[in-house]
Design a protein around this motif. Structure first.
Motif, PDB file in Angstrom:
ATOM      1  N   GLY A 249       0.828  -1.210   0.000  1.00 39.05           N
ATOM      2  CA  GLY A 249       0.000   0.000   0.000  1.00 39.05           C
ATOM      3  C   GLY A 249       0.861   1.259   0.000  1.00 39.05           C
ATOM      4  O   GLY A 249       0.593   2.221  -0.712  1.00 39.05           O
ATOM      5  N   GLY A 250       1.931   1.239   0.784  1.00 36.67           N
ATOM      6  CA  GLY A 250       2.859   2.372   0.835  1.00 36.67           C
ATOM      7  C   GLY A 250       3.561   2.583  -0.491  1.00 36.67           C
ATOM      8  O   GLY A 250       3.733   3.716  -0.957  1.00 36.67           O
ATOM      9  N   LEU A 251       3.958   1.487  -1.121  1.00 40.26           N
ATOM     10  CA  LEU A 251       4.636   1.550  -2.430  1.00 40.26           C
ATOM     11  C   LEU A 251       3.742   2.251  -3.451  1.00 40.26           C
ATOM     12  O   LEU A 251       4.172   3.166  -4.166  1.00 40.26           O
ATOM     13  CB  LEU A 251       4.969   0.131  -2.885  1.00 40.26           C
ATOM     14  CG  LEU A 251       5.600  -0.048  -4.254  1.00 40.26           C
ATOM     15  CD1 LEU A 251       7.021   0.499  -4.272  1.00 40.26           C
ATOM     16  CD2 LEU A 251       5.630  -1.524  -4.640  1.00 40.26           C
ATOM     17  N   VAL A 252       2.496   1.835  -3.499  1.00 45.19           N
ATOM     18  CA  VAL A 252       1.543   2.421  -4.459  1.00 45.19           C
ATOM     19  C   VAL A 252       1.275   3.885  -4.107  1.00 45.19           C
ATOM     20  O   VAL A 252       1.254   4.745  -4.985  1.00 45.19           O
ATOM     21  CB  VAL A 252       0.243   1.587  -4.489  1.00 45.19           C
ATOM     22  CG1 VAL A 252      -0.841   2.278  -5.281  1.00 45.19           C
ATOM     23  CG2 VAL A 252       0.511   0.201  -5.065  1.00 45.19           C
ATOM     24  N   SER A 253       1.094   4.171  -2.823  1.00 46.36           N
ATOM     25  CA  SER A 253       0.833   5.556  -2.384  1.00 46.36           C
ATOM     26  C   SER A 253       1.999   6.470  -2.708  1.00 46.36           C
ATOM     27  O   SER A 253       1.804   7.605  -3.124  1.00 46.36           O
ATOM     28  CB  SER A 253       0.609   5.616  -0.867  1.00 46.36           C
ATOM     29  OG  SER A 253      -0.606   5.037  -0.528  1.00 46.36           O
ATOM     30  N   GLY A 254       3.198   5.992  -2.512  1.00 47.66           N
ATOM     31  CA  GLY A 254       4.373   6.809  -2.788  1.00 47.66           C
ATOM     32  C   GLY A 254       4.475   7.155  -4.265  1.00 47.66           C
ATOM     33  O   GLY A 254       5.011   8.189  -4.631  1.00 47.66           O
ATOM     34  N   PHE A 255       3.930   6.309  -5.090  1.00 49.72           N
ATOM     35  CA  PHE A 255       4.023   6.497  -6.548  1.00 49.72           C
ATOM     36  C   PHE A 255       2.881   7.336  -7.096  1.00 49.72           C
ATOM     37  O   PHE A 255       3.090   8.312  -7.804  1.00 49.72           O
ATOM     38  CB  PHE A 255       4.047   5.119  -7.220  1.00 49.72           C
ATOM     39  CG  PHE A 255       4.476   5.142  -8.654  1.00 49.72           C
ATOM     40  CD1 PHE A 255       3.554   5.106  -9.678  1.00 49.72           C
ATOM     41  CD2 PHE A 255       5.830   5.192  -8.985  1.00 49.72           C
ATOM     42  CE1 PHE A 255       3.951   5.122 -11.000  1.00 49.72           C
ATOM     43  CE2 PHE A 255       6.234   5.201 -10.302  1.00 49.72           C
ATOM     44  CZ  PHE A 255       5.293   5.162 -11.309  1.00 49.72           C
ATOM     45  N   ILE A 256       1.631   6.935  -6.797  1.00 47.76           N
ATOM     46  CA  ILE A 256       0.486   7.639  -7.389  1.00 47.76           C
ATOM     47  C   ILE A 256      -0.182   8.623  -6.430  1.00 47.76           C
ATOM     48  O   ILE A 256      -1.132   9.278  -6.791  1.00 47.76           O
ATOM     49  CB  ILE A 256      -0.579   6.662  -7.953  1.00 47.76           C
ATOM     50  CG1 ILE A 256      -1.225   5.836  -6.838  1.00 47.76           C
ATOM     51  CG2 ILE A 256       0.011   5.776  -9.024  1.00 47.76           C
ATOM     52  CD1 ILE A 256      -2.426   5.024  -7.308  1.00 47.76           C
ATOM     53  N   GLY A 257       0.297   8.686  -5.208  1.00 50.71           N
ATOM     54  CA  GLY A 257      -0.232   9.664  -4.258  1.00 50.71           C
ATOM     55  C   GLY A 257      -1.360   9.158  -3.405  1.00 50.71           C
ATOM     56  O   GLY A 257      -1.761   9.807  -2.455  1.00 50.71           O
ATOM     57  N   SER A 258      -1.908   8.013  -3.720  1.00 46.58           N
ATOM     58  CA  SER A 258      -3.003   7.468  -2.918  1.00 46.58           C
ATOM     59  C   SER A 258      -3.113   5.982  -3.205  1.00 46.58           C
ATOM     60  O   SER A 258      -2.400   5.442  -4.030  1.00 46.58           O
ATOM     61  CB  SER A 258      -4.316   8.166  -3.255  1.00 46.58           C
ATOM     62  OG  SER A 258      -4.695   7.841  -4.584  1.00 46.58           O
ATOM     63  N   GLY A 259      -4.052   5.345  -2.550  1.00 47.19           N
ATOM     64  CA  GLY A 259      -4.228   3.915  -2.764  1.00 47.19           C
ATOM     65  C   GLY A 259      -3.745   3.145  -1.555  1.00 47.19           C
ATOM     66  O   GLY A 259      -3.084   3.678  -0.695  1.00 47.19           O
ATOM     67  N   GLY A 260      -4.015   1.918  -1.482  1.00 50.70           N
ATOM     68  CA  GLY A 260      -3.596   1.111  -0.344  1.00 50.70           C
ATOM     69  C   GLY A 260      -4.689   1.006   0.689  1.00 50.70           C
ATOM     70  O   GLY A 260      -4.943  -0.084   1.219  1.00 50.70           O
ATOM     71  N   ALA A 261      -5.353   2.126   0.957  1.00 49.67           N
ATOM     72  CA  ALA A 261      -6.384   2.117   1.997  1.00 49.67           C
ATOM     73  C   ALA A 261      -7.541   1.186   1.652  1.00 49.67           C
ATOM     74  O   ALA A 261      -8.133   0.562   2.535  1.00 49.67           O
ATOM     75  CB  ALA A 261      -6.903   3.526   2.223  1.00 49.67           C
TER      76      ALA A 261
END
Lengths: 363, 107
Positions: A29-41
């Motif tokens: 989730g952190g990997l995706v958030s760091g890239f696209i700004g959101s997601g994981g939740a």
């Protein structure tokens, strides 16, 4: 709040398997958030609930991990010159208002139509937003790739050009990511909608990032990075709200943070190895995949509400498992694309390093 | 300024270890006293500051550890992307074209 308080008492017993599961999901989730700004939740909350965590505790604990994760990610991406702090804070303040209003709507729907009605509302929001915004973002990314203009500076959309051309005295502010003065009156509804979506489906960035890019006219890298500031503001406000009522299970927050802080740094670094259209591509792929995941749950909620023929227990179980599996797959595919792009980018950079060393040794 | 690919950076091993030890200690504290922490962190009202403050502490300590961890492994941002780019100025969108002067002659 009384019936909810009963749920809160049920804090789960954590074992090593649960902790490892939360750590891994937090990392991805952190990997995706760091890239696209959101997601994981959208995977973390149901992921926690699948361990037996009550819904409200899952949302609260997830929220309490969101703002420190977003803070670390924003600081990292600010070092790369990708964050527009002013836009993020202003956007975030209105998003916070949207979160409170969205949560109020949720409570009203739950009181009137029960859990099934609330779930149907959430799933409908998922499907409508992800279908419209997700397909638009994905199509734009594919169009950019096919046009062969991936190396050129991104074109500002027609809507954004119009927004940037409007002058409303007394409301104008300059934003470095937009390289233009824009009226705050445009940011109000966009921020509010982002917050409402965050309160409804837990991921406000699926409106936030596309609106910063396509409506306000920020480049993709800056849009996704600035969303981390928005997520920080929303997460902090939301966490305070839940913590005031004692809903945060800090053990879950701590474990997810342990994984997500590794992931978000990696995701942020990944943005420096890819062309800007990849942000849109990954976001579009995840959104469209999650759309299919939620579509599988709609018959279950319609059946619970008696709007269609009652489904058998076996069918409900299959639909729920398929939905969850597709949701996890969405995150995994996003993570795979990011890591692959990073790996290719690093290989190219290592070749340049080797070449430079050889040239220096020849001199 | 061309990116200098020949220069290798010194790895921050000591800082990684220092923050790693602090992070491990913080997590060990949280989970050794999880009953106590859960009881106080869920009391609500002013106690709401406890989970928020601890989350900030984790973001600083563990955030720094994870950052140095990736650096020690040699995984860093693309140096080319960190190079300062020349500022690209966009035309003011509100500039309207000046009206062309027209000659109105009466015959």
């Amino acid at each position: 709040m009384q019936d909810v308080a009963q749920e809160v008492i049920k804090f789960i017993d954590l074992n090593y398997a649960n902790a490892l599961y939360l750590f891994i999901v937090g990392f991805i989730g952190g990997l995706v958030s760091g890239f696209i700004g959101s997601g994981g939740a959208f995977v973390l909350t149901p992921g926690m609930m699948s361990l037996g965590v009550p819904g409200l505790v899952a949302v609260a604990s997830n929220m309490c991990h969101k703002f420190p994760k977003a803070l670390v990610g924003a600081i990292r991406r600010a070092k790369y010159g990708q964050v527009d702090v002013k836009l993020g804070i202003i956007f975030g303040i209105f998003a916070e208002a949207g979160v409170f209003y969205g949560a109020h709507i949720q409570e009203m729907i739950k009181q009137r139509f029960g859990d099934a009605g609330s779930n149907l509302y959430v799933s409908t929001a998922f499907v409508v937003i992800l279908a419209t915004v997700g397909t638009f973002v994905l199509r734009d990314a594919i169009k950019t790739y096919r046009s062969g203009t991936t190396d050129k500076e991104e074109q500002v959309s027609k809507i954004a050009r119009w927004v940037q051309s409007i002058n409303i005295p007394g409301t104008m502010m300059y934003f470095k990511s937009l390289k233009a003065r824009v009226s705050v009156l445009f940011i109000v509804p966009l921020g509010f909608a982002t917050g409402m979506l965050a309160a409804t489906i837990a991921v406000g960035g699926f409106i936030g990032v596309p609106s910063i890019i396509y409506v306000l006219g920020a480049p993709s890298l800056m849009g996704s990075a600035t969303e981390l500031v928005v997520a920080f503001v929303m997460g902090l406000g939301g966490s305070l709200k839940y913590a005031l009522h004692g809903f945060v299970d800090f053990r879950l927050t701590a474990i997810i943070l342990a994984g997500s802080l590794f992931g978000i740094q990696l995701g942020a670094m990944g943005t420096t190895y890819v062309k800007p259209y990849m942000i849109k591509f990954v976001m579009g792929v995840i959104m469209v995949t999650v759309l299919f995941s939620r579509a599988f749950m709609i018959p279950v909620y319609l059946s619970d509400l008696g709007m269609i023929t009652t489904l058998s227990e076996m069918t409900v179980k299959v639909l729920k498992s398929t939905s969850f599996a597709i949701m996890v797959f969405a995150l995994l595919i996003g993570a795979f694309i990011i890591l692959r792009a990073m790996f290719q980018g690093r290989r190219a950079e290592q070749k340049l390093v080797l070449q430079a060393s050889l040239e220096q040794s020849e001199v | 300024m061309a990116t200098d690919y020949s220069r290798t950076r010194k790895k921050p091993v000591f800082r990684m270890l220092a923050f790693g030890i602090c992070s491990t200690a913080l997590y060990a504290l949280v989970f050794s006293y999880q009953g106590f922490i859960t009881a106080y962190f869920t009391r609500g009202a002013l106690y709401a500051a406890l989970p928020i403050a601890t989350a900030f502490a984790i973001s600083f300590i563990h955030g720094n550890f994870t950052s140095y961890f990736w650096s020690v492994l040699g995984i860093e941002a693309n140096r080319k992307a960190l190079r300062p780019r020349p500022e690209v100025t966009r035309p003011d969108m509100r500039e309207r074209p000046q009206p062309q002067p027209r000659l109105r002659a009466k015959l």
